[in-house]
Design an enzyme around this catalytic site. Structure first.
Site, PDB file in Angstrom:
ATOM      1  N   ARG A  67      -3.001   9.662   2.193  1.00 14.41           N
ATOM      2  CA  ARG A  67      -1.798   9.375   1.123  1.00 14.41           C
ATOM      3  C   ARG A  67      -2.250   8.296   0.392  1.00 14.41           C
ATOM      4  NH1 ARG A  67       4.275   8.703   3.477  1.00 14.41           N
ATOM      5  NH2 ARG A  67       4.253   8.229   1.133  1.00 14.41           N
ATOM      6  N   CYS A 107       6.607   6.288   3.774  1.00 15.13           N
ATOM      7  CA  CYS A 107       6.492   5.673   5.167  1.00 15.13           C
ATOM      8  C   CYS A 107       7.522   5.196   5.875  1.00 15.13           C
ATOM      9  CB  CYS A 107       5.419   4.482   5.079  1.00 15.13           C
ATOM     10  SG  CYS A 107       3.402   5.063   4.588  1.00 15.13           S
ATOM     11  N   LYS A 110      -3.034   2.582  -5.668  1.00 19.69           N
ATOM     12  CA  LYS A 110      -1.852   3.614  -5.637  1.00 19.69           C
ATOM     13  C   LYS A 110      -0.661   3.211  -5.817  1.00 19.69           C
ATOM     14  CE  LYS A 110       0.334   3.789  -1.404  1.00 19.69           C
ATOM     15  NZ  LYS A 110       1.814   3.669  -1.364  1.00 19.69           N
ATOM     16  N   ARG A 132      14.825   1.267   4.249  1.00 20.32           N
ATOM     17  CA  ARG A 132      14.326   1.572   2.957  1.00 20.32           C
ATOM     18  C   ARG A 132      15.307   1.888   2.052  1.00 20.32           C
ATOM     19  NH1 ARG A 132       8.023   3.272   2.368  1.00 20.32           N
ATOM     20  NH2 ARG A 132       8.162   1.498   0.982  1.00 20.32           N
ATOM     21  N   ASP A 151       1.618  -5.228   3.655  1.00 13.19           N
ATOM     22  CA  ASP A 151       0.814  -4.321   3.826  1.00 13.19           C
ATOM     23  C   ASP A 151      -0.718  -4.805   4.628  1.00 13.19           C
ATOM     24  OD1 ASP A 151       1.688  -2.178   1.524  1.00 13.19           O
ATOM     25  OD2 ASP A 151       2.372  -3.907   1.321  1.00 13.19           O
TER      26      ASP A 151
HETATM   27  N1  EPU Z   1      14.948  -3.139   0.194  1.00 12.49           N
HETATM   28  C1  EPU Z   1      16.445  -3.062   0.350  1.00 12.49           C
HETATM   29  N2  EPU Z   1      17.325  -2.602  -0.700  1.00 12.49           N
HETATM   30  C2  EPU Z   1      16.786  -2.133  -1.978  1.00 12.49           C
HETATM   31  C3  EPU Z   1      15.242  -2.278  -1.933  1.00 12.49           C
HETATM   32  C4  EPU Z   1      14.633  -2.987  -0.924  1.00 12.49           C
HETATM   33  O1  EPU Z   1      17.108  -3.109   1.410  1.00 12.49           O
HETATM   34  O2  EPU Z   1      17.209  -1.591  -2.868  1.00 12.49           O
HETATM   35  C5  EPU Z   1      14.529  -3.603   1.512  1.00 12.49           C
HETATM   36  C6  EPU Z   1      13.582  -2.551   1.907  1.00 12.49           C
HETATM   37  O3  EPU Z   1      13.935  -1.650   2.727  1.00 12.49           O
HETATM   38  C7  EPU Z   1      12.249  -3.669   2.272  1.00 12.49           C
HETATM   39  C8  EPU Z   1      12.420  -4.810   1.525  1.00 12.49           C
HETATM   40  O4  EPU Z   1      13.915  -4.656   0.721  1.00 12.49           O
HETATM   41  O5  EPU Z   1      12.574  -4.071   3.621  1.00 12.49           O
HETATM   42  C9  EPU Z   1      11.404  -4.931   0.486  1.00 12.49           C
HETATM   43  O6  EPU Z   1      11.527  -3.669  -0.317  1.00 12.49           O
HETATM   44  P1  EPU Z   1      10.630  -3.406  -1.766  1.00 12.49           P
HETATM   45  O7  EPU Z   1      11.420  -2.758  -2.425  1.00 12.49           O
HETATM   46  O8  EPU Z   1       9.909  -4.718  -2.195  1.00 12.49           O
HETATM   47  O9  EPU Z   1       9.346  -2.715  -1.136  1.00 12.49           O
HETATM   48  P2  EPU Z   1       9.020  -0.945  -1.570  1.00 12.49           P
HETATM   49  O10 EPU Z   1       9.066  -0.859  -3.114  1.00 12.49           O
HETATM   50  O11 EPU Z   1       9.720  -0.202  -1.021  1.00 12.49           O
HETATM   51  C10 EPU Z   1       6.593  -1.592  -2.159  1.00 12.49           C
HETATM   52  C11 EPU Z   1       5.289  -0.938  -1.935  1.00 12.49           C
HETATM   53  C12 EPU Z   1       4.895  -1.140  -0.478  1.00 12.49           C
HETATM   54  C13 EPU Z   1       4.939  -2.338  -0.210  1.00 12.49           C
HETATM   55  C14 EPU Z   1       6.201  -3.338  -0.580  1.00 12.49           C
HETATM   56  C15 EPU Z   1       6.016  -4.783  -0.589  1.00 12.49           C
HETATM   57  C16 EPU Z   1       5.285   0.941  -3.423  1.00 12.49           C
HETATM   58  C17 EPU Z   1       5.594   2.544  -3.665  1.00 12.49           C
HETATM   59  N3  EPU Z   1       5.521   0.539  -2.191  1.00 12.49           N
HETATM   60  O12 EPU Z   1       7.720  -0.983  -1.260  1.00 12.49           O
HETATM   61  O13 EPU Z   1       3.817  -0.347  -0.286  1.00 12.49           O
HETATM   62  O14 EPU Z   1       4.582  -2.689   1.255  1.00 12.49           O
HETATM   63  O15 EPU Z   1       6.547  -2.865  -2.034  1.00 12.49           O
HETATM   64  O16 EPU Z   1       5.092  -5.206  -1.631  1.00 12.49           O
HETATM   65  O17 EPU Z   1       4.822   0.301  -4.369  1.00 12.49           O
HETATM   66  C18 EPU Z   1       2.212   0.958   0.980  1.00 12.49           C
HETATM   67  O18 EPU Z   1       1.683   0.816   0.099  1.00 12.49           O
HETATM   68  O19 EPU Z   1       2.009   1.515   2.080  1.00 12.49           O
HETATM   69  C19 EPU Z   1       3.442   0.513   0.832  1.00 12.49           C
HETATM   70  C20 EPU Z   1       4.594   0.487   2.013  1.00 12.49           C
END
Ligand code: EPU
Length: 446
Positions: free
Chosen positions: A422, A116, A22, A121, A308
């Site tokens: 999803r 989610c 995904k 986030r 995850d």
């Molecule tokens: N964060 C901030 N500011 C930012 C970016 C991130 O505060 O500008 C915080 C987030 O709120 C979180 C942490 O930093 O607490 C890490 O966030 P990250 O950006 O690494 O995660 P993400 O990109 O939102 C992706 C995956 C998630 C997976 C995480 C960790 C996608 C669409 N989502 O999320 O997948 O858990 O990386 O590897 O790629 C899922 O598949 O169910 C899922 C949630």
């Protein structure tokens, strides 16, 4: 609205093939916006988030044709630059379109991203990087949109992320591939899904490489061309099936397995009594080797134990002897499943792990933490779980509750199935093929 009816206590056995990832497929759809030539993507999973992302890029002008597991995407020369609010709110990855839109149109309007609800986030780290590359970005609270502009294009910079961010790294890669000059991303995320994105972009003519530890260098090019690319399997799905085999005392052979990407998962699973047999480079058998024992895990960005995986791991630990702990360090609110497991008889208590400098230690911004949320749980096992009426609140929590229902005594009713849809392709059919007693029914048909 559908729900799952699950009768537990059956060992799962048989063979299963992991679907496409995904968290690669969504980014690959966005990547296709970078060229007006056709991009053909193989191994695309049939899941709700892919459908939603298809709608997002169609709303910008792309045509998306999905046959079997292949998506053919064609983007016209002229793109719409505003993501409709209701589509953007459906998935977090929708904000990734900002890079391609700035590169090709010079402006973008993207809603505050959804996805989610596992924490605040925010996307502050993405925005900081884009601003450094020359974009003007303002959040307008009256319409709920980020308004971004780069009329003269983006330019290469050296940018260091203040903390790890998976989609933030991808956002800047997508912004940098068509920018003027060279971009160096420091403290960049190392998740394998990002390597797959780099693979696709390279096939389209981008100049991009991992140039050091947590460093990615992108030399901007004037244009990209079409490509055919098959995306990698979903390691989160593999983890779900591995735990399903161990908790039900079954034996599941997983095809399209990626053991190399699962080191951080396999080590604690083996220590806890799980069995793992590598049959060949892409086939792994998961089972229970001996009585399960408690083990402690702490989530972390790659190469750590993925956030995850902590929810399914917690179900495994309900079946293990002793007290185990889970310390969530990536998101500030990823324990929504605990209350549901408690309904089934799981002995789980929240606790606050001792951390001296939480702002530096945690991956989320410490200020985003909601009072009353805890970063740790203690699980005492083994417990015989019993059936319950369960509510799913996010994707990984949903898969976790399905696992719990599969091991529980009696018949459970699992609501909120759309969250599982999803990210997991036809999960009930595939679990049924392994011997699970699971059916999907309509709410109201009970
Ligand atoms: N964060 C901030 N500011 C930012 C970016 C991130 O505060 O500008 C915080 C987030 O709120 C979180 C942490 O930093 O607490 C890490 O966030 P990250 O950006 O690494 O995660 P993400 O990109 O939102 C992706 C995956 C998630 C997976 C995480 C960790 C996608 C669409 N989502 O999320 O997948 O858990 O990386 O590897 O790629 C899922 O598949 O169910 C899922 C949630």
């Amino acid at each position: 609205m559908d729900l799952f009816v699950v009768r537990g206590s059956t060992p799962l056995s048989g063979e299963i093939t992991v679907a496409g990832a995904k968290n690669v497929a969504l980014k690959a759809f966005v990547t296709a916006l970078l060229t007006d030539s056709e991009v053909t993507l193989g191994n695309i999973p049939h899941i709700g988030d892919v459908v939603a992302m298809g709608e997002v890029i169609k709303s910008l002008g792309a045509t998306v044709d999905i046959t079997s597991h292949t998506a053919r995407i064609h983007t016209p020369k002229k793109l719409v630059s505003r993501v409709p609010l209701e589509l953007g709110a459906r998935l977090r990855a929708s904000s990734l379109v900002v890079g391609p839109l700035l590169a090709r149109v010079g402006n973008a309007m993207i809603p505050n991203p959804g996805g989610c609800r596992i924490g605040a986030r925010p996307i502050d780290r993405h925005i900081q990087g884009l601003i450094r590359m020359g974009a003007h970005i303002r959040y307008h609270s009256e319409d709920g949109y980020f308004h971004a502009q780069a009329p003269d294009g983006l330019h290469g910079v050296t940018f260091e992320f203040p903390k790890n961010t998976h989609t933030g790294t991808e956002t800047l890669i997508l912004a940098a591939v068509l920018a003027e000059g060279t971009t160096v991303l420091k403290n960049a995320a190392e998740e394998v899904e990002i390597d797959d994105l780099i693979g696709l972009l390279s096939a389209m003519g981008a100049h991009i490489r991992r140039s050091g530890a947590r460093e990615i260098t992108i030399d901007g090019v004037p244009s990209l061309h079409g490509a055919r690319y098959s995306i990698a399997p979903d390691r989160n799905e593999e983890v779900t099936f591995a735990i399903a085999a161990a908790i039900t005392n079954g034996s599941v052979v997983v095809h399209a397995s990626q053991p190399k990407a699962l080191d951080a998962f396999m080590t604690p699973v083996l220590a806890a009594g799980g069995g793992i047999q590598m049959i060949d480079a892409h086939t792994t058998r998961y089972f229970r080797k001996r009585a399960l024992v408690a083990g402690d895990i702490m989530t972390a960005p790659y190469p750590g134990f993925m956030t995850d995986w902590q929810a399914p791991w917690a179900v495994l630990m309900t079946q293990a002897r002793g007290v185990s702990t889970v310390h969530e360090t990536v998101f500030e609110s990823r324990f929504s499943y605990v209350q549901e497991l408690q309904k089934m008889g799981a002995k789980i208590a929240f606790y606050d792990p001792a951390v001296t400098n939480p702002e530096a230690f945690y991956n989320f911004n410490w200020g985003d933490r909601v009072n009353g949320h805890h970063q740790g749980i203690r699980i005492t096992g083994p417990t015989t779980l019993h059936n319950a009426i369960l509510d799913i609140t996010d994707l990984r929590a949903g898969a976790t509750l399905l696992l719990a229902a599969l091991v529980a005594e009696g018949e459970s009713f699992v609501h909120g199935v759309a969250h599982v849809d999803r990210g997991y392709e036809h999960i009930e059919d595939r679990l049924r093929a392994l011997g699970a007693h699971i059916k999907r029914i309509k709410e109201g048909d009970i």
